[in-house]
Structures are given as C-alpha cells and as structure tokens.
Write a protein that holds these residues in place. Structure first.
Motif, PDB file in Angstrom:
ATOM      1  N   GLY A  98       0.840  -1.196   0.000  1.00 23.67           N
ATOM      2  CA  GLY A  98       0.000   0.000   0.000  1.00 23.67           C
ATOM      3  C   GLY A  98       0.870   1.239   0.000  1.00 23.67           C
ATOM      4  N   GLY A  99       0.250   2.332  -0.463  1.00 23.53           N
ATOM      5  CA  GLY A  99       0.999   3.572  -0.564  1.00 23.53           C
ATOM      6  C   GLY A  99       1.479   4.084   0.776  1.00 23.53           C
ATOM      7  N   LYS A 100       0.657   3.928   1.791  1.00 23.04           N
ATOM      8  CA  LYS A 100       1.036   4.370   3.127  1.00 23.04           C
ATOM      9  C   LYS A 100       2.334   3.704   3.558  1.00 23.04           C
ATOM     10  CE  LYS A 100      -2.767   5.813   5.912  1.00 23.04           C
ATOM     11  NZ  LYS A 100      -3.860   5.517   6.830  1.00 23.04           N
ATOM     12  N   TYR A 123      -2.554  19.396   4.907  1.00 20.33           N
ATOM     13  CA  TYR A 123      -1.772  18.213   4.540  1.00 20.33           C
ATOM     14  C   TYR A 123      -2.587  16.947   4.729  1.00 20.33           C
ATOM     15  CZ  TYR A 123      -1.359  18.827   9.567  1.00 20.33           C
ATOM     16  OH  TYR A 123      -1.650  19.060  10.891  1.00 20.33           O
ATOM     17  N   TRP A 124      -2.150  15.892   4.042  1.00 18.50           N
ATOM     18  CA  TRP A 124      -2.746  14.566   4.258  1.00 18.50           C
ATOM     19  C   TRP A 124      -2.392  14.114   5.676  1.00 18.50           C
ATOM     20  CZ3 TRP A 124      -0.294   9.332   3.462  1.00 18.50           C
ATOM     21  CH2 TRP A 124      -1.248   8.298   3.511  1.00 18.50           C
ATOM     22  N   VAL A 125      -3.370  13.513   6.368  1.00 20.05           N
ATOM     23  CA  VAL A 125      -3.239  13.245   7.807  1.00 20.05           C
ATOM     24  C   VAL A 125      -2.020  12.430   8.226  1.00 20.05           C
ATOM     25  CG1 VAL A 125      -5.648  13.493   8.490  1.00 20.05           C
ATOM     26  CG2 VAL A 125      -4.892  11.349   7.521  1.00 20.05           C
ATOM     27  N   ILE A 204      -0.476  10.182  -5.765  1.00 21.50           N
ATOM     28  CA  ILE A 204      -1.498   9.132  -5.753  1.00 21.50           C
ATOM     29  C   ILE A 204      -2.755   9.520  -6.548  1.00 21.50           C
ATOM     30  CG2 ILE A 204      -2.632   9.804  -3.573  1.00 21.50           C
ATOM     31  CD1 ILE A 204      -1.764   6.187  -4.130  1.00 21.50           C
ATOM     32  N   TYR A 205      -3.004  10.831  -6.730  1.00 15.42           N
ATOM     33  CA  TYR A 205      -4.192  11.262  -7.488  1.00 15.42           C
ATOM     34  C   TYR A 205      -3.854  11.727  -8.908  1.00 15.42           C
ATOM     35  CZ  TYR A 205      -6.577  10.913  -3.034  1.00 15.42           C
ATOM     36  OH  TYR A 205      -7.101  10.424  -1.857  1.00 15.42           O
ATOM     37  N   ASP A 206      -2.704  11.305  -9.432  1.00 18.43           N
ATOM     38  CA  ASP A 206      -2.276  11.793 -10.757  1.00 18.43           C
ATOM     39  C   ASP A 206      -3.275  11.490 -11.868  1.00 18.43           C
ATOM     40  OD1 ASP A 206      -1.717   9.043 -10.729  1.00 18.43           O
ATOM     41  OD2 ASP A 206      -0.016   9.235 -12.083  1.00 18.43           O
ATOM     42  N   VAL A 231       9.300   9.833  -6.082  1.00 17.89           N
ATOM     43  CA  VAL A 231       7.932   9.873  -6.587  1.00 17.89           C
ATOM     44  C   VAL A 231       7.182   8.703  -5.971  1.00 17.89           C
ATOM     45  CG1 VAL A 231       6.558   9.480  -8.647  1.00 17.89           C
ATOM     46  CG2 VAL A 231       8.506  11.041  -8.741  1.00 17.89           C
ATOM     47  N   PHE A 232       6.021   9.017  -5.415  1.00 19.05           N
ATOM     48  CA  PHE A 232       5.237   7.985  -4.765  1.00 19.05           C
ATOM     49  C   PHE A 232       3.887   7.846  -5.480  1.00 19.05           C
ATOM     50  CE2 PHE A 232       1.452   7.901  -2.224  1.00 19.05           C
ATOM     51  CZ  PHE A 232       1.425   6.566  -1.927  1.00 19.05           C
ATOM     52  N   ASN A 233       3.456   6.613  -5.668  1.00 21.78           N
ATOM     53  CA  ASN A 233       2.157   6.378  -6.296  1.00 21.78           C
ATOM     54  C   ASN A 233       1.638   4.994  -5.878  1.00 21.78           C
ATOM     55  OD1 ASN A 233      -0.106   6.668  -8.035  1.00 21.78           O
ATOM     56  ND2 ASN A 233       1.135   7.868  -9.466  1.00 21.78           N
ATOM     57  N   VAL A 235      -1.940   1.900  -6.707  1.00 17.13           N
ATOM     58  CA  VAL A 235      -3.114   1.570  -7.510  1.00 17.13           C
ATOM     59  C   VAL A 235      -4.432   1.872  -6.785  1.00 17.13           C
ATOM     60  CG1 VAL A 235      -1.922  -0.188  -8.876  1.00 17.13           C
ATOM     61  CG2 VAL A 235      -3.037  -0.856  -6.729  1.00 17.13           C
ATOM     62  N   SER A 236      -4.357   2.277  -5.500  1.00 15.91           N
ATOM     63  CA  SER A 236      -5.571   2.427  -4.682  1.00 15.91           C
ATOM     64  C   SER A 236      -6.620   3.344  -5.304  1.00 15.91           C
ATOM     65  CB  SER A 236      -5.209   2.991  -3.303  1.00 15.91           C
ATOM     66  OG  SER A 236      -4.673   1.984  -2.484  1.00 15.91           O
ATOM     67  N   LYS A 237      -6.216   4.538  -5.694  1.00 15.91           N
ATOM     68  CA  LYS A 237      -7.188   5.551  -6.089  1.00 15.91           C
ATOM     69  C   LYS A 237      -7.542   5.443  -7.577  1.00 15.91           C
ATOM     70  CE  LYS A 237      -6.862   6.695  -1.842  1.00 15.91           C
ATOM     71  NZ  LYS A 237      -5.940   7.603  -1.204  1.00 15.91           N
ATOM     72  N   ALA A 238      -6.549   5.318  -8.446  1.00 12.96           N
ATOM     73  CA  ALA A 238      -6.817   5.321  -9.888  1.00 12.96           C
ATOM     74  C   ALA A 238      -7.602   4.087 -10.341  1.00 12.96           C
ATOM     75  CB  ALA A 238      -5.510   5.415 -10.670  1.00 12.96           C
ATOM     76  N   PHE A 322     -10.830  13.664  -5.280  1.00 14.12           N
ATOM     77  CA  PHE A 322     -12.299  13.645  -5.160  1.00 14.12           C
ATOM     78  C   PHE A 322     -12.745  14.263  -3.839  1.00 14.12           C
ATOM     79  CE2 PHE A 322     -10.608   9.200  -4.959  1.00 14.12           C
ATOM     80  CZ  PHE A 322     -10.641   9.007  -3.588  1.00 14.12           C
ATOM     81  N   TYR A 323     -12.106  15.410  -3.532  1.00 19.07           N
ATOM     82  CA  TYR A 323     -12.435  16.135  -2.303  1.00 19.07           C
ATOM     83  C   TYR A 323     -12.717  17.595  -2.618  1.00 19.07           C
ATOM     84  CZ  TYR A 323      -9.748  12.137  -0.645  1.00 19.07           C
ATOM     85  OH  TYR A 323      -9.278  10.862  -0.434  1.00 19.07           O
ATOM     86  N   ILE A 324     -13.553  18.197  -1.765  1.00 21.71           N
ATOM     87  CA  ILE A 324     -13.709  19.648  -1.786  1.00 21.71           C
ATOM     88  C   ILE A 324     -13.538  20.104  -0.336  1.00 21.71           C
ATOM     89  CG2 ILE A 324     -16.253  19.646  -1.578  1.00 21.71           C
ATOM     90  CD1 ILE A 324     -16.166  22.033  -3.660  1.00 21.71           C
TER      91      ILE A 324
HETATM   92  C1  LIG Z   1      -5.007   7.415  -0.247  1.00 26.10           C
HETATM   93  C2  LIG Z   1      -3.767   8.208  -0.114  1.00 26.10           C
HETATM   94  C3  LIG Z   1      -2.484   7.628  -0.010  1.00 26.10           C
HETATM   95  C4  LIG Z   1      -2.150   6.159   0.074  1.00 26.10           C
HETATM   96  O1  LIG Z   1      -3.121   5.270  -0.103  1.00 26.10           O
HETATM   97  P1  LIG Z   1      -2.857   3.704   0.016  1.00 26.10           P
HETATM   98  O2  LIG Z   1      -4.225   3.115  -0.012  1.00 26.10           O
HETATM   99  O3  LIG Z   1      -2.115   3.436   1.265  1.00 26.10           O
HETATM  100  O4  LIG Z   1      -2.064   3.319  -1.196  1.00 26.10           O
HETATM  101  C5  LIG Z   1      -1.383   8.452   0.042  1.00 26.10           C
HETATM  102  N1  LIG Z   1      -1.507   9.781  -0.004  1.00 26.10           N
HETATM  103  C6  LIG Z   1      -2.700  10.370  -0.100  1.00 26.10           C
HETATM  104  C7  LIG Z   1      -2.751  11.855  -0.153  1.00 26.10           C
HETATM  105  C8  LIG Z   1      -3.873   9.620  -0.139  1.00 26.10           C
HETATM  106  O5  LIG Z   1      -5.055  10.246  -0.189  1.00 26.10           O
END
Ligand SMILES: *Cc1c(COP(=O)(O)O)cnc(C)c1O
Length: 397
Positions: A98-100, A123-125, A204-206, A231-233, A235-238, A322-324
């Motif tokens: 996972g990206g985290k 920032y992202w939490v 991750i949102y590219d 560079v971090f990415n 498959v979770s979001k796309a 996909f946030y506002i």
């Molecule tokens: C969702 C998200 C991630 C990582 O997601 P994973 O499900 O762990 O791959 C990283 N950065 C941001 C800003 C995100 O919203």
C-alpha cells in the motif's frame, strides 16, 4: 501498560474514526450522508479481479522478491515512461504493501532524529505522524486559500533551516483538491535544488485530474530535480483498489535500496496475488480510469456549485482528486465549541447531529477554517447532503 514513547505521541487516524462513528449511526437506522470516505466508490474493474483469480488458480502464492516482482516493476516503469516520459530502472523502484507503507518506509530511511521535513498545510493526515515515527521534526507551513492552498517558493524559502532534509508535496491534493501548475512547481524546484533538499512527491491522485489538465511533478522538470525527488504512487485511487494494498516508490537508487532493506526485515514482499492484479491494472485496458474520471468530474461540478450556493462559504475549485474543502469560518461564531474541541470539529459534530451529514474537520489536516467532503459517493447523496447542510447552517442564523 507503559507503551513506547514512539507510539504514545501518535494519534489514531481521525478520518477512520469519523467513518466509524458515521457507520455506527447508520447501523442504528439513521440516514447518514457520509462525505468522510477517502476511497473511490467504484468496484475494482473486472479485468483486474480476474487477474487475481487467475493468479490464485495458477498457484502464484509464494514469496516474491521483497521489492516486487520483475513483472510488476516493469509494468510500473512502463507507465512512468508512457505517461510522463520518466525513465526508472528496476533498482529505482520499490513496491510496498500500500501507498502508506511506501511513504512510511521512505520516511524511516531518509530521516535521522532532528532532521526537518517541510509539510505544507493543509496536509494529508499521515505525513506528520510518519515524520514523528521517524523522529524527524515536522515543519508545518500554512498556505493561503487565496493561492489555492499551494505552497509558494517564498513560503518554502522562509521555512528552510540547515536541518531541512526534505519537502513533501501532494498534487492533486487530499484534502483540498488543489493542483500545482508546472510554473509553481518549477519555482519550488529551484528553491529545493538550491537548498539541496529532497522532495517527496505524493502523486497518488495523478490520474484524477479535471478539465483536461496534464499531470506534472518535480521529477519531470529536469534531470537534476529527478535525482532529488522520490515519486510515490499506487493503484488504490486510480483503479479503485484500496483494499489490495499495493503502492510504490521510484527515485534515487540509494534511497530505494535502503527502503528495500527495511522492508526485507519487516513485511517482506507485498501480497503476491495483489501484485498480479496490479500488473493488470497498470498494463491492461485503461478505459475504467476514464469512466471513473468522467463521473468524478460531473460530481465535482455539482458539489462545487452547491457549496458556493451556501451563504458565506468560500472554496477553491478542485482541479483533481475527489475532495472539496470549503471554508465555513463565517459560521464559527455561532457555534458552541466544547472544551478541547476544534472549531471545525464543533461544526462537523453539529452537522452530524443536525443534518446527519459526516464530513472531516479541517483541523485534522492543519486548516481549522475548513471541512473536507469526499464526493466519492452518489449524485443523489451529494444533492441530499448539501441540501441538508444548507438548511442546518441557516438554522444557526
Ligand atoms: C489514499 C492516499 C495515499 C495512500 O493510499 P494507500 O491506499 O495506502 O495506497 C497516500 N496519499 C494520499 C494523499 C492519499 O489520499
């Protein structure tokens, strides 16, 4: 029990906590509109799921190389090349659980105690706790709504110290939906290069960008910047694959090798079946991405219009994700704020109580004037939720 200092200072994920509260109310039969969710509301596309089933049938169920299969690394490298003209060798790519996990590994191998990492707010939490777990010092730099919540080169420059080791950038942004222009990134890149710091680019949102805008990150701007950028990415979001847990990192070989070593002593390889699914996601047909993007674009337009229709509320127009992230501070004087509660927390609690709408307090992202709404939910829920919010705020007077 006396737990380690390292974990005692870390709060649990607030977005997940709010989601739990909303789900609890829902289970009691309350009709909750949940804008708290940080994941696509689409199913993982069929071709990807089939690839995973095939992997199980064919017995692809053993350890793989720690940092990902050669096949998946090749698929990742091909996407970087085809989409952005970026060339990475397999030794410059690490696949994680996972990206985290990718980001966690990177923070662990990059920072010594006391090293400073610049984190623009909102920032992202997870960036701040990840820095703390690495014993680095998070240097939180507030940005301005008038600048689209994008960090400026002047703000970056003013935040540098001799201990600054890295800068975190996230575009499109969670929580704001903001997107940096190439010119803004070039200005930041110049400062970063002059200071000799690393850049951690959370991309991750590219694939979720609207109005035909083209994605750009710092690594794409020059070979010098590419050599300083991780560079971090993932498959979770796309590809709507949040539960599969595949993320990846590309960047300078020494950093990638160190993260691979860390991973070899902690999780070992990411799930073998999910790796096969990720190969299909990255190299198979991409039309599901376009379908999802079109739906998010429709909802972005709709929710943006509805937010601006509430008196006193301002917002940047999201260019991606996909946030506002609307600014509700005009209503804060009318709220009752409990001791220890943030004002955005008080508003979120009021909206949950009064409108049965769940949104995440902006304070969790370092910007207390705002609340984050995820529109990874249906058109009908968006309309219902925003109608209820408007009425609840009118009641405040
Ligand atoms: C969702 C998200 C991630 C990582 O997601 P994973 O499900 O762990 O791959 C990283 N950065 C941001 C800003 C995100 O919203």
């Amino acid at each position: 029990m006396q737990l380690a200092r390292r974990i005692r200072q870390i709060p649990p994920s607030a977005t997940l906590a709010l989601n739990a509260k909303a789900n609890q109310l829902k289970a009691q039969g309350v009709d909750i509109v949940n804008f708290g969710v940080g994941e696509p509301d689409f199913e993982t596309p069929d071709n990807i799921r089939e690839a995973a089933i095939r992997a199980i049938r064919e017995g692809f169920t053993r350890y793989t190389p720690v940092g990902g299969t050669p096949e998946l690394k090749a698929a990742i490298a091909n996407r970087f090349q085809a989409d952005y003209g970026l060339t990475y060798k397999p030794s410059e790519i690490l696949v994680s659980c996972g990206g985290k996990h990718s980001l966690y590994n990177l923070f662990q191998v990059l920072f010594d105690p006391g090293d400073e990492v610049i984190i623009p707010a909102p920032y992202w939490v997870s960036y701040v706790p990840m820095a703390m777990l690495a014993e680095a010092k998070p240097v939180i730099v507030p940005t301005r709504e008038a600048n689209g919540f994008n960090l400026t080169a002047a703000e970056l420059k003013a935040s540098l110290t001799p201990r600054t080791k890295a800068l975190v950038l996230n575009s499109p942004s969670n929580p704001t939906g903001g997107v940096y222009t190439a010119a803004e990134l070039a200005a930041l890149g110049e400062v970063a290069l002059a200071a000799g710091i690393y850049v951690i680019s959370d991309d991750i949102y590219d694939k979720i960008m609207f109005d035909g805008a083209k994605f750009v990150n710092l690594a794409m701007l020059s070979p010098e910047l590419k050599a300083r950028t991780f560079v971090f990415n993932g498959v979770s979001k796309a590809y709507a694959m949040t539960g599969w847990r595949i993320g990846y990192l590309a960047g300078p070989e020494a950093g990638i090798k160190a993260a691979d070593t860390l991973q070899s002593q902690s999780t070992s390889n990411p799930n073998s079946i999910a790796q096969k699914a990720a190969v299909e996601a990255l190299s198979g047909p991409q039309d599901s991405v376009a379908t999802m993007l079109a739906e998010f674009a429709w909802r972005r337009d709709d929710i943006y219009r509805r937010v601006l229709d509430i008196p006193g509320v301002t917002t940047i127009r999201p260019g991606g994700a996909f946030y506002i992230f609307p600014n509700f501070s005009a209503y804060y004087d009318k709220l009752t704020v409990a001791p220890g509660q943030s004002r955005s927390g008080a508003l979120a609690a009021y909206l949950l109580e009064e409108a049965q709408v769940a949104a995440v307090p902006g304070g969790e992202f370092g910007e207390d004037n705002c609340l984050r709404f995820s529109y990874a939910t249906s058109r009908e829920r968006i309309a219902t939720g925003l109608t209820r919010i408007k009425a609840a705020l009118e009641k405040l007077g």
